[in-house]
Design a protein around this motif. Structure first.
Motif, PDB file in Angstrom:
ATOM      1  N   PHE A 164       0.853  -1.189   0.000  1.00 48.68           N
ATOM      2  CA  PHE A 164       0.000   0.000   0.000  1.00 48.68           C
ATOM      3  C   PHE A 164       0.885   1.233   0.000  1.00 48.68           C
ATOM      4  CE2 PHE A 164      -3.660  -2.501   0.953  1.00 48.68           C
ATOM      5  CZ  PHE A 164      -4.783  -1.680   0.828  1.00 48.68           C
ATOM      6  N   LEU A 165       0.371   2.325  -0.568  1.00 50.28           N
ATOM      7  CA  LEU A 165       1.059   3.608  -0.481  1.00 50.28           C
ATOM      8  C   LEU A 165       0.057   4.735  -0.723  1.00 50.28           C
ATOM      9  CD1 LEU A 165       1.635   4.884  -3.677  1.00 50.28           C
ATOM     10  CD2 LEU A 165       2.898   2.721  -3.726  1.00 50.28           C
ATOM     11  N   TYR A 166       0.401   5.908  -0.224  1.00 50.64           N
ATOM     12  CA  TYR A 166      -0.300   7.141  -0.593  1.00 50.64           C
ATOM     13  C   TYR A 166       0.452   7.774  -1.760  1.00 50.64           C
ATOM     14  CZ  TYR A 166      -2.673   7.217   4.031  1.00 50.64           C
ATOM     15  OH  TYR A 166      -3.421   6.945   5.146  1.00 50.64           O
ATOM     16  N   LEU A 167      -0.293   8.333  -2.711  1.00 45.29           N
ATOM     17  CA  LEU A 167       0.322   9.019  -3.845  1.00 45.29           C
ATOM     18  C   LEU A 167      -0.174  10.455  -3.884  1.00 45.29           C
ATOM     19  CD1 LEU A 167       2.215   8.433  -6.280  1.00 45.29           C
ATOM     20  CD2 LEU A 167       0.140   8.134  -7.658  1.00 45.29           C
ATOM     21  N   GLN A 168       0.746  11.398  -3.683  1.00 48.06           N
ATOM     22  CA  GLN A 168       0.378  12.811  -3.729  1.00 48.06           C
ATOM     23  C   GLN A 168       0.954  13.468  -4.976  1.00 48.06           C
ATOM     24  OE1 GLN A 168       1.992  14.906  -0.365  1.00 48.06           O
ATOM     25  NE2 GLN A 168       4.132  14.455  -0.875  1.00 48.06           N
ATOM     26  N   ASN A 169       0.427  14.651  -5.308  1.00 47.10           N
ATOM     27  CA  ASN A 169       0.864  15.399  -6.501  1.00 47.10           C
ATOM     28  C   ASN A 169       0.734  14.560  -7.773  1.00 47.10           C
ATOM     29  OD1 ASN A 169       1.541  17.763  -5.033  1.00 47.10           O
ATOM     30  ND2 ASN A 169       3.487  16.830  -4.421  1.00 47.10           N
ATOM     31  N   HIS A 170      -0.361  13.820  -7.856  1.00 50.06           N
ATOM     32  CA  HIS A 170      -0.619  12.972  -9.025  1.00 50.06           C
ATOM     33  C   HIS A 170      -1.186  13.815 -10.167  1.00 50.06           C
ATOM     34  CE1 HIS A 170      -4.830  13.256  -7.853  1.00 50.06           C
ATOM     35  NE2 HIS A 170      -4.501  12.849  -6.640  1.00 50.06           N
ATOM     36  N   THR A 171      -1.509  13.164 -11.263  1.00 47.88           N
ATOM     37  CA  THR A 171      -1.885  13.869 -12.494  1.00 47.88           C
ATOM     38  C   THR A 171      -3.386  14.027 -12.703  1.00 47.88           C
ATOM     39  OG1 THR A 171      -1.776  11.759 -13.677  1.00 47.88           O
ATOM     40  CG2 THR A 171       0.215  13.132 -13.680  1.00 47.88           C
ATOM     41  N   VAL A 172      -4.216  13.496 -11.824  1.00 48.77           N
ATOM     42  CA  VAL A 172      -5.669  13.625 -11.978  1.00 48.77           C
ATOM     43  C   VAL A 172      -6.076  15.034 -11.567  1.00 48.77           C
ATOM     44  CG1 VAL A 172      -7.924  12.745 -11.271  1.00 48.77           C
ATOM     45  CG2 VAL A 172      -6.007  11.166 -11.617  1.00 48.77           C
ATOM     46  N   ASP A 173      -6.838  15.689 -12.427  1.00 48.04           N
ATOM     47  CA  ASP A 173      -7.185  17.094 -12.244  1.00 48.04           C
ATOM     48  C   ASP A 173      -7.997  17.313 -10.961  1.00 48.04           C
ATOM     49  OD1 ASP A 173      -9.439  19.405 -13.082  1.00 48.04           O
ATOM     50  OD2 ASP A 173      -7.375  19.840 -13.669  1.00 48.04           O
ATOM     51  N   LYS A 174      -7.547  18.269 -10.139  1.00 41.67           N
ATOM     52  CA  LYS A 174      -8.207  18.530  -8.865  1.00 41.67           C
ATOM     53  C   LYS A 174      -9.651  18.958  -9.055  1.00 41.67           C
ATOM     54  CE  LYS A 174      -7.763  21.154  -4.543  1.00 41.67           C
ATOM     55  NZ  LYS A 174      -9.172  21.617  -4.531  1.00 41.67           N
ATOM     56  N   GLN A 175      -9.923  19.734 -10.102  1.00 45.70           N
ATOM     57  CA  GLN A 175     -11.294  20.188 -10.329  1.00 45.70           C
ATOM     58  C   GLN A 175     -12.222  19.020 -10.627  1.00 45.70           C
ATOM     59  OE1 GLN A 175     -12.333  23.568  -9.930  1.00 45.70           O
ATOM     60  NE2 GLN A 175     -14.206  22.353  -9.764  1.00 45.70           N
ATOM     61  N   VAL A 176     -11.740  18.058 -11.404  1.00 49.37           N
ATOM     62  CA  VAL A 176     -12.551  16.864 -11.692  1.00 49.37           C
ATOM     63  C   VAL A 176     -12.831  16.095 -10.405  1.00 49.37           C
ATOM     64  CG1 VAL A 176     -12.577  14.634 -12.889  1.00 49.37           C
ATOM     65  CG2 VAL A 176     -11.737  16.672 -14.063  1.00 49.37           C
ATOM     66  N   VAL A 177     -11.801  15.945  -9.559  1.00 57.98           N
ATOM     67  CA  VAL A 177     -11.982  15.259  -8.271  1.00 57.98           C
ATOM     68  C   VAL A 177     -13.000  16.000  -7.409  1.00 57.98           C
ATOM     69  CG1 VAL A 177     -10.844  14.608  -6.118  1.00 57.98           C
ATOM     70  CG2 VAL A 177      -9.690  14.216  -8.302  1.00 57.98           C
ATOM     71  N   ASP A 178     -12.841  17.316  -7.307  1.00 58.13           N
ATOM     72  CA  ASP A 178     -13.762  18.105  -6.470  1.00 58.13           C
ATOM     73  C   ASP A 178     -15.189  18.029  -7.002  1.00 58.13           C
ATOM     74  OD1 ASP A 178     -11.626  18.805  -4.902  1.00 58.13           O
ATOM     75  OD2 ASP A 178     -11.403  20.827  -5.740  1.00 58.13           O
ATOM     76  N   ASP A 179     -15.335  18.101  -8.318  1.00 60.20           N
ATOM     77  CA  ASP A 179     -16.678  18.017  -8.907  1.00 60.20           C
ATOM     78  C   ASP A 179     -17.319  16.670  -8.611  1.00 60.20           C
ATOM     79  OD1 ASP A 179     -16.346  20.545  -9.939  1.00 60.20           O
ATOM     80  OD2 ASP A 179     -15.941  19.880 -11.999  1.00 60.20           O
ATOM     81  N   LEU A 180     -16.534  15.605  -8.720  1.00 59.04           N
ATOM     82  CA  LEU A 180     -17.070  14.271  -8.461  1.00 59.04           C
ATOM     83  C   LEU A 180     -17.472  14.106  -7.000  1.00 59.04           C
ATOM     84  CD1 LEU A 180     -17.759  11.483  -9.528  1.00 59.04           C
ATOM     85  CD2 LEU A 180     -15.369  10.819  -9.165  1.00 59.04           C
ATOM     86  N   ILE A 181     -16.628  14.577  -6.093  1.00 59.73           N
ATOM     87  CA  ILE A 181     -16.952  14.485  -4.665  1.00 59.73           C
ATOM     88  C   ILE A 181     -18.248  15.228  -4.354  1.00 59.73           C
ATOM     89  CG2 ILE A 181     -16.197  15.230  -2.367  1.00 59.73           C
ATOM     90  CD1 ILE A 181     -13.338  14.543  -3.194  1.00 59.73           C
TER      91      ILE A 181
END
Length: 364
Positions: free
Chosen positions: A38-55
C-alpha cells in the motif's frame, strides 16, 4: 527480515518529473511494493477540479429516489455494473454495511455465442438518469479516464522499480478498445448501534492496481501488516491510496505484495463515509501462470529479506494458477452477487449455489 510496517508510506509523484529525483521515487516505490503493498500518492496527475466536482456529486447520487436507483439495479446487468442496495454483500458471514454504484469505462462487449463466458464480464455501464443528476456521467467518465491514464503510467514505473524494462508489463493488457476498468462510488453509513462495524470485511483486490479516493474525512480503511496487526490508513487530502492486487502478486511470484485490508463503519453519531475505488484490470484472456518475468537477482533477494506474512482472513482470488484472469474475476463476482449470477450465469450459479439463492453470501 525487513522492519514490519506501522504506517503507509507517502510518495510524491512530482519526483518523476526530474531525472535527478526520479531514482528517489523509484526506490521509495520499490520499498512500498515489496514490504507494504500500500502507499499514498500525492501530486498525481488527476485534475483537482474533476476530483472536487465528483466528490460534490456523491451525496446527490445516494439521495436519488429509490425508484431511480432500482432502474439501474446491478441484477439488470450481466457485467455486474449498477446499483447495490445497503447490506447486499457479506464477508466472513457478516453483512458488509455499504451502499454502492459500480461504473466502468466505456466498452462494447466482446462476447459472442460460443466464446468464453467470462468475456461477458465487461460491457456498457448503467448510468442514472441525467435529468435527475445532470453532468454526473460526464464527470465520472472524465475521472475514470484520468485515473486510467495515471494507472498505466504508474505500472511502467512499477516495472522499473522491479528492475524490468518500463514496458515489461504491457503484455498483460489488450489495446485500449478491448480494455475496461471499473470504479465504485461507495457510501458507508454510520453505525446505528445495532449492526456490526464491518463496512467491508478483510479481502484482497483482484487485478494489478487499485487507486482509492477517500472522498470524506472519515477514518475506516485499515491495512494488515506482516504480523497480522491492523494499521489505520486515514484520509490525506489530495492523495490516492494505491494498493497491489492478487494478479500482480501472482505474476511477480510474490515480489509485489497484495495486502489484506478492510473498512470499518463510521461510529455511532457520525456522518457517512464516502470512497471511490478505481480497479485497474488486465486482459480477460491473460493466463498469468503462462507468463514468467525475469527479475534481477538483487530484486528477488528483497523478497527474502521481507519474510512471509502471517496468515490472514483474506482468501479471495486464488485461481490464477489455473484459470484466465477473466474467469477468476467472474468467479469472484458470482460469489459476491448471486442474484446477478442466477439471472445471467445460471450454470455458474448452480455450481456455486446448488441449493439456490442464499440468504447470506461471501463477497470474497
Amino acid at each position: 527480515m525487513a522492519a514490519n510496517f506501522s504506517s503507509i508510506p507517502l510518495l510524491n509523484f512530482a519526483l518523476i518529473s526530474s531525472e535527478s529525483t526520479k531514482p528517489e521515487f523509484i526506490s521509495q516505490l520499490r520499498h512500498a511494493l515489496i514490504n507494504v503493498g500500500f502507499l499514498y500518492l500525492q501530486n498525481h496527475t488527476v485534475d483537482k477540479q474533476v476530483v472536487d466536482d465528483l466528490i460534490a456529486y456523491i451525496p446527490k447520487l445516494f439521495e436519488l429516489p429509490q425508484e431511480a436507483k432500482n432502474k439501474i439495479f446491478m441484477a439488470n446487468s450481466p457485467h455486474f455494473l449498477g446499483y447495490s442496495k445497503l447490506g447486499a454483500e457479506f464477508t466472513k458471514g457478516k453483512t458488509d454495511y455499504r451502499e454502492q454504484f459500480d461504473f466502468a469505462t466505456r466498452h462494447e462487449t466482446q462476447w459472442r455465442p460460443g466464446a468464453p463466458e467470462y468475456l461477458r464480464l465487461w460491457g456498457p455501464p448503467q448510468w442514472p438518469d441525467d435529468a435527475l443528476l445532470p453532468g454526473f456521467r460526464d464527470t465520472m467518465e472524465k475521472y475514470l479516464y484520468q485515473v486510467q491514464n495515471l494507472s498505466y503510467q504508474f505500472i511502467s514505473l512499477l516495472a522499473e522499480a522491479f528492475g524490468l524494462p518500463a514496458d515489461a508489463l504491457n503484455k498483460f493488457y489488450d489495446t485500449d478498445e478491448l480494455m475496461q476498468h471499473r470504479g465504485k462510488v461507495v457510501k458507508y453509513p454510520a453505525n446505528d448501534g445495532k449492526i456490526t462495524d464491518q463496512g467491508v470485511g478483510p479481502h484482497y483486490d483482484a487485478g494489478f492496481l487499485t487507486f482509492l479516493l477517500q472522498a470524506s474525512p472519515h477514518r475506516g480503511l485499515q491495512v494488515q501488516n506482516l504480523s497480522g496487526q491492523w494499521i489505520d490508513a486515514p484520509p490525506i487530502p489530495g492523495t490516492f491510496v494505491v494498493n497491489i492486487g492478487k494478479a500482480l502478486e501472482f505474476v511477480t511470484r510474490g515480489l509485489a505484495r497484495a495486502t489484506s485490508h478492510r473498512v470499518l463503519s463510521p461510529p455511532v453519531g457520525s456522518t457517512a463515509r464516502y470512497s471511490i475505488p478505481f480497479f485497474q484490470n488486465i486482459s480477460l484472456n491473460a493466463r498469468l501462470a503462462d507468463e514468467v518475468l525475469d527479475f534481477p537477482e538483487e530484486t528477488l533477494k528483497l523478497k527474502e529479506l521481507r519474510g512471509e506474512a502471517a496468515s490472514t482472513d483474506s482468501v479471495n482470488f486464488t485461481e490464477f494458477d489455473r484459470e484466465p484472469s477473466g474467469k477468476v474475476n467472474l468467479i469472484g463476482r458470482v460469489k459476491s452477487h448471486p442474484d446477478v449470477a442466477e439471472r445471467h450465469y445460471p450454470d455458474l450459479f448452480k455450481q456455486y449455489f446448488p441449493s439456490g439463492l442464499p440468504t447470506q453470501v461471501s463477497a470474497y
